[in-house]
Design an enzyme around this catalytic site. Structure first.
Site, mmCIF file in Angstrom:
data_model
loop_
_atom_site.group_PDB
_atom_site.id
_atom_site.type_symbol
_atom_site.label_atom_id
_atom_site.label_comp_id
_atom_site.label_asym_id
_atom_site.label_seq_id
_atom_site.Cartn_x
_atom_site.Cartn_y
_atom_site.Cartn_z
ATOM 1 N N LYS A 1 -5.345 1.565 -3.726
ATOM 2 C CA LYS A 1 -4.943 1.874 -5.106
ATOM 3 C C LYS A 1 -3.414 1.835 -5.208
ATOM 4 O O LYS A 1 -2.720 2.540 -4.474
ATOM 5 C CB LYS A 1 -5.457 3.255 -5.518
ATOM 6 C CG LYS A 1 -5.085 3.679 -6.936
ATOM 7 C CD LYS A 1 -5.726 5.021 -7.276
ATOM 8 C CE LYS A 1 -5.397 5.433 -8.706
ATOM 9 N NZ LYS A 1 -3.989 5.842 -8.875
ATOM 10 N N SER B 1 -9.691 13.401 -6.353
ATOM 11 C CA SER B 1 -8.360 13.504 -5.755
ATOM 12 C C SER B 1 -8.405 14.389 -4.516
ATOM 13 O O SER B 1 -9.064 15.432 -4.500
ATOM 14 C CB SER B 1 -7.381 14.105 -6.767
ATOM 15 O OG SER B 1 -6.158 14.458 -6.143
ATOM 16 N N HIS C 1 0.169 4.014 -10.959
ATOM 17 C CA HIS C 1 0.109 5.478 -10.826
ATOM 18 C C HIS C 1 0.333 6.162 -12.186
ATOM 19 O O HIS C 1 0.950 7.212 -12.275
ATOM 20 C CB HIS C 1 1.144 5.976 -9.812
ATOM 21 C CG HIS C 1 0.692 7.165 -9.032
ATOM 22 N ND1 HIS C 1 0.365 7.086 -7.707
ATOM 23 C CD2 HIS C 1 0.520 8.454 -9.373
ATOM 24 C CE1 HIS C 1 0.023 8.292 -7.264
ATOM 25 N NE2 HIS C 1 0.103 9.140 -8.262
ATOM 26 N N THR D 1 -4.223 5.707 -1.771
ATOM 27 C CA THR D 1 -3.086 5.469 -2.658
ATOM 28 C C THR D 1 -1.937 4.916 -1.827
ATOM 29 O O THR D 1 -1.476 5.552 -0.885
ATOM 30 C CB THR D 1 -2.663 6.763 -3.358
ATOM 31 O OG1 THR D 1 -3.765 7.236 -4.152
ATOM 32 C CG2 THR D 1 -1.468 6.541 -4.260
ATOM 33 N N TYR E 1 -4.077 10.407 0.420
ATOM 34 C CA TYR E 1 -2.775 9.945 0.887
ATOM 35 C C TYR E 1 -2.774 10.126 2.395
ATOM 36 O O TYR E 1 -3.122 11.202 2.893
ATOM 37 C CB TYR E 1 -1.646 10.803 0.301
ATOM 38 C CG TYR E 1 -1.547 10.818 -1.196
ATOM 39 C CD1 TYR E 1 -0.847 9.831 -1.888
ATOM 40 C CD2 TYR E 1 -2.121 11.846 -1.938
ATOM 41 C CE1 TYR E 1 -0.737 9.854 -3.267
ATOM 42 C CE2 TYR E 1 -2.019 11.890 -3.317
ATOM 43 C CZ TYR E 1 -1.325 10.884 -3.975
ATOM 44 O OH TYR E 1 -1.224 10.922 -5.344
#
Length: 416
Positions: free
Chosen positions: A270, A121, A294, A177, A151
């Site tokens: 994603k 992440s 998510h 994402t 992101y």
């Protein structure tokens, strides 16, 4: 972890030696702080999508074949030219040091040791460089790829340095994402905002030196989630100065931007749950997609991911002669996997690879690096056993032929 503390709550019994992910979860819930558990475990709004991600698997039944030689079951697969011992990867989740052990470092060590794919992440409590060093120092005979989740920010230039660092560090892919233009309505987070304790920070996007604990606030994205009025939301966005998640990404601009910044990395999207977007991903040059809602933390009325999988495969199915290739690009599944049988079902509905999210955090909470290894090993054994009992010996033999759906009304099973 001090096992002598297992019975510190009168009358509470937890397993000492877990043999299922349910056991691991029970131990982790006992050991992880309540506010941290609530942060990881919750979904959005009424948590419908969260619960349906798991519940939908129960509607699917495995149709086993018998009198087949299953003396040699092999769970190996190849993805992007790399061989993995299991069709499993560790999904990205934020701030893993809150869950236990050394957080992302323990997850990376376990992944490297067992040869398993990992996605880090961008909101990790360990730098991407330190995570990659765990792989580089591992004695594993395999060479699992590590991927970097991110992101894109409202001002995309603010994301460029992170992408460049990931490329320089040797991450194989960027996992963008795409289902988070704003955060979902996560009620637990709004009622009890999670703020990193002293000594921890978002290592990829914040300086190591942080303001005193009394001055700490939730991130701009989380403050925006809790805005009570339009005026509040506009004020937060103004203060953020382009650092919030982008709400203006488009098909025409997003992938070209990432290709320009990191031309040698794979681009994985994603958060795809419709066949229309899956087709657009192929048409715009994505290297793979992750079918994901998510973990039920965004749009609460979205479908479960296992229910979305068949129609996405129908849109991307290919008759390529390439062995093992069933979709035009790899379709990676994420959401609700809690057993090896769940992995089998996702593969039978023509996922090419499967990600595991919350169970990794529960492994950390149970026993750090060893706990994450336990999660991976439990799933591997359960998948191998399920394959043998279903009558298959290789991953590419798993197909819809082995799946039935429980009939409406609760009695009987129909083939898909």
């Amino acid at each position: 972890m001090d096992d002598s503390k297992e019975q510190r709550k009168p009358g509470l019994q937890v397993p000492i030696d877990p043999i299922t992910l349910s056991d691991v979860t029970s131990i982790a819930k006992f050991r992880i702080k309540k506010e941290v558990w609530d942060y990881y475990d919750c979904g959005a709004d009424s948590q419908t999508a969260l619960h349906e991600n798991e519940a939908a698997f129960k509607v699917l039944k495995i149709l086993p074949r018998v009198l087949r030689d299953v003396s040699s079951v092999r769970t190996k697969i190849t993805l992007f030219g790399r061989e993995y011992p299991v069709p499993l990867g560790l999904a990205p989740s934020a701030m893993q040091k809150l869950a236990g052990g050394e957080g992302e470092l323990d997850v990376a060590r376990a992944a490297a040791k067992l040869g398993v794919n990992l996605t880090l992440s961008s909101q990790s409590t360990t730098s991407l460089e330190d995570v990659m060093s765990c792989k580089e120092s591992s004695s594993s005979v395999g060479d699992p790829a590590f991927w970097m989740q991110l992101y894109l920010t409202k001002d995309p230039e603010k994301s460029v340095p992170l992408i460049k660092r990931a490329e320089a560090a040797g991450y194989e892919a960027l996992v963008l994402t795409v289902d988070t233009p704003v955060l979902g309505n996560r009620l637990n987070e709004r009622k009890t905002p999670l703020v990193l304790p002293s000594g921890l920070h978002l290592a990829n996007i914040e300086p190591a030196s942080r303001s005193p604990q009394t001055d700490r606030k939730p991130t701009f994205n989380r403050r925006l989630m809790d805005a009570r009025t339009l005026h509040d939301a506009e004020s937060i966005l103004s203060e953020a100065g382009g650092s919030t998640h982008s709400n203006s990404l488009t098909w025409d601009t997003t992938i070209p931007l990432m290709r320009k910044v990191a031309p040698h990395m794979k681009i994985i999207l994603k958060g795809i749950v419709t066949p229309e977007d899956a087709v657009l991903a192929v048409n715009h040059g994505a290297d793979a997609i992750v079918v994901s809602n998510h973990g039920g933390r965004q749009l609460d009325e979205a479908s479960s991911t296992i229910e979305a999988l068949p129609i996405i495969h129908a849109a991307l199915a290919t008759k390529s002669p390439e062995p093992g290739r069933r979709n035009k690009i790899p379709v990676i599944f994420d959401g609700g996997v809690r057993t090896g049988a769940d992995v089998f079902k996702a593969l039978a509905l023509v996922a090419d690879f499967v990600l595991v999210g919350r169970p990794v955090l529960w492994g950390l909470g149970y026993k750090g690096e060893e706990g994450v290894e336990t999660v991976i090993n439990i799933l591997e054994r359960e998948l191998s056993r399920t394959m043998a009992l279903a009558g298959v010996t290789k991953i590419d033999e798993i197909s819809k032929e082995y799946i039935g759906v429980k009939n409406v009304g609760g009695f009987g099973v129909s083939k898909l």
